[in-house]
Design a protein around this motif. Structure first.
Motif, short mmCIF file in Angstrom:
data_model
loop_
_atom_site.label_atom_id
_atom_site.label_comp_id
_atom_site.label_asym_id
_atom_site.label_seq_id
_atom_site.Cartn_x
_atom_site.Cartn_y
_atom_site.Cartn_z
N ARG A 109 -5.49 5.56 -3.36
CA ARG A 109 -4.95 6.46 -2.35
C ARG A 109 -5.33 5.95 -0.97
O ARG A 109 -6.48 5.59 -0.72
CB ARG A 109 -5.46 7.89 -2.55
N ASN A 110 -4.36 5.91 -0.06
CA ASN A 110 -4.62 5.47 1.31
C ASN A 110 -3.63 6.14 2.26
O ASN A 110 -2.77 6.91 1.82
CB ASN A 110 -4.52 3.93 1.38
N GLN A 111 -3.73 5.83 3.53
CA GLN A 111 -2.91 6.50 4.53
C GLN A 111 -1.41 6.21 4.37
O GLN A 111 -0.57 6.99 4.82
CB GLN A 111 -3.35 6.07 5.94
N HIS A 112 -1.08 5.11 3.70
CA HIS A 112 0.33 4.73 3.54
C HIS A 112 0.97 5.37 2.31
O HIS A 112 2.21 5.41 2.23
CB HIS A 112 0.45 3.21 3.45
N ASN A 113 0.18 5.82 1.35
CA ASN A 113 0.77 6.40 0.14
C ASN A 113 0.33 7.83 -0.14
O ASN A 113 0.63 8.37 -1.20
CB ASN A 113 0.49 5.51 -1.09
N MET A 167 0.82 -1.20 0.00
CA MET A 167 0.00 0.00 0.00
C MET A 167 0.86 1.26 0.00
O MET A 167 0.35 2.37 0.16
CB MET A 167 -0.94 -0.01 1.21
N ARG A 168 2.18 1.11 -0.20
CA ARG A 168 3.08 2.26 -0.21
C ARG A 168 3.00 3.03 -1.52
O ARG A 168 3.51 4.14 -1.62
CB ARG A 168 4.52 1.82 0.03
N CYS A 169 2.43 2.41 -2.55
CA CYS A 169 2.29 3.06 -3.84
C CYS A 169 0.89 2.77 -4.37
O CYS A 169 0.09 2.10 -3.72
CB CYS A 169 3.36 2.56 -4.82
N ASP A 170 0.60 3.27 -5.57
CA ASP A 170 -0.71 3.00 -6.18
C ASP A 170 -0.59 2.04 -7.35
O ASP A 170 -1.55 1.83 -8.10
CB ASP A 170 -1.36 4.31 -6.63
N CYS A 171 0.58 1.39 -7.52
CA CYS A 171 0.85 0.60 -8.71
C CYS A 171 -0.08 -0.60 -8.85
O CYS A 171 -0.65 -0.84 -9.92
CB CYS A 171 2.30 0.14 -8.72
N PHE A 207 -3.67 14.58 -11.20
CA PHE A 207 -4.71 13.81 -10.55
C PHE A 207 -6.07 14.42 -10.84
O PHE A 207 -6.78 14.90 -9.99
CB PHE A 207 -4.44 13.71 -9.05
N PHE A 208 -6.39 14.43 -12.15
CA PHE A 208 -7.69 14.90 -12.61
C PHE A 208 -7.88 14.36 -14.02
O PHE A 208 -6.94 13.89 -14.64
CB PHE A 208 -7.78 16.43 -12.62
N GLN A 209 -9.11 14.46 -14.53
CA GLN A 209 -9.38 14.07 -15.93
C GLN A 209 -9.06 15.28 -16.78
O GLN A 209 -9.78 16.27 -16.78
CB GLN A 209 -10.84 13.66 -16.11
N GLY A 210 -7.93 15.25 -17.48
CA GLY A 210 -7.51 16.41 -18.22
C GLY A 210 -7.35 16.15 -19.69
O GLY A 210 -7.49 15.03 -20.18
N SER A 211 -7.10 17.21 -20.42
CA SER A 211 -6.83 17.10 -21.86
C SER A 211 -5.35 17.35 -22.09
O SER A 211 -4.64 17.84 -21.22
CB SER A 211 -7.65 18.14 -22.63
N LEU A 212 -4.89 17.02 -23.29
CA LEU A 212 -3.47 17.21 -23.59
C LEU A 212 -3.10 18.67 -23.58
O LEU A 212 -1.94 19.01 -23.41
CB LEU A 212 -3.14 16.57 -24.94
N ASN A 213 -4.06 19.56 -23.75
CA ASN A 213 -3.77 20.99 -23.69
C ASN A 213 -3.29 21.41 -22.32
O ASN A 213 -2.63 22.43 -22.16
CB ASN A 213 -5.01 21.79 -24.07
#
Length: 203
Positions: free
Chosen positions: A175-179, A63-67, A194-200
């Protein structure tokens, strides 16, 4: 970076049945795979994920990463879409290797963030390369993709080698308390979105 296709096989998983395709780097000793699902058409943008190997997250449930969370979600999203590909790249610890990753984790245990830990060990924050992805995708006739990532460097890396990234698809899970601080550092120091974005939005 050139790769050579080796062979393919069925890979039934609890998420669905994929086909696993193996590739060797022509210069170097690394092996990479692509998991494909459904009929891959070169005529439309393909939903893909570039996933760098993470033994701790992918296999040991760290849980140290989101992989690990991202791997499972990406595979599920590909199945949901009916077709897609996951490129699993042998680049543990952002390219520093498993043993150095343990050393970096130790430094993080003592207060360093993920970027500082790599730098204290004498490495850049991210040593990964993504050049091999183009010939791996070309094997299937794919040149246009929808890329599941929060990392603008992956988008740029594909664009730089001639892969047309028509959409960046956010992959915010785990996402959790460890990461929490790890993810905040990726956003603040490495530009992860960390959002839904466009290439712009990439500049």
């Amino acid at each position: 970076m050139s790769v050579q296709y080796v062979d393919s096989c069925r890979l039934p998983t609890r998420l669905g049945e994929f086909t696993m395709h193996g590739f060797n780097e022509i210069q170097g000793d690394k092996e990479h795979i692509i998991l494909t699902y459904g009929d891959i058409s070169p005529n439309e943008p393909l939903l893909i994920r570039l996933h760098s190997e993470c033994l701790t997250g992918d296999s040991l449930f760290s849980m140290r990463c989101d992989c690990g969370y991202q791997l499972e979600t990406a595979m599920a999203e590909i199945v949901k879409a009916g077709k897609g590909a996951l490129l699993y790249l042998r680049q543990e610890g952002r390219g520093i290797g498993l043993i150095n990753k343990i050393r970096a984790y130790h430094l993080q245990d003592n207060g360093a963030d993920t970027v500082e830990a790599n730098e204290q060990l004498g490495f850049a924050a991210d040593l990964r390369q993504f050049d091999m992805c183009k010939p791996m995708l070309e094997h299937f006739g794919v040149s246009r993709v929808r890329l599941m990532t929060n990392n603008p460097r992956k988008v740029k890396s594909l664009q730089d080698v001639g892969v047309d990234v028509v959409e960046q698809v956010s992959l915010q899970v785990g996402r959790n308390q460890h990461n929490d601080e790890y993810l905040n550092t990726k956003a603040e120091k490495m530009g992860h979105m960390f959002f839904q974005g466009s290439l712009n939005d990439l500049g």
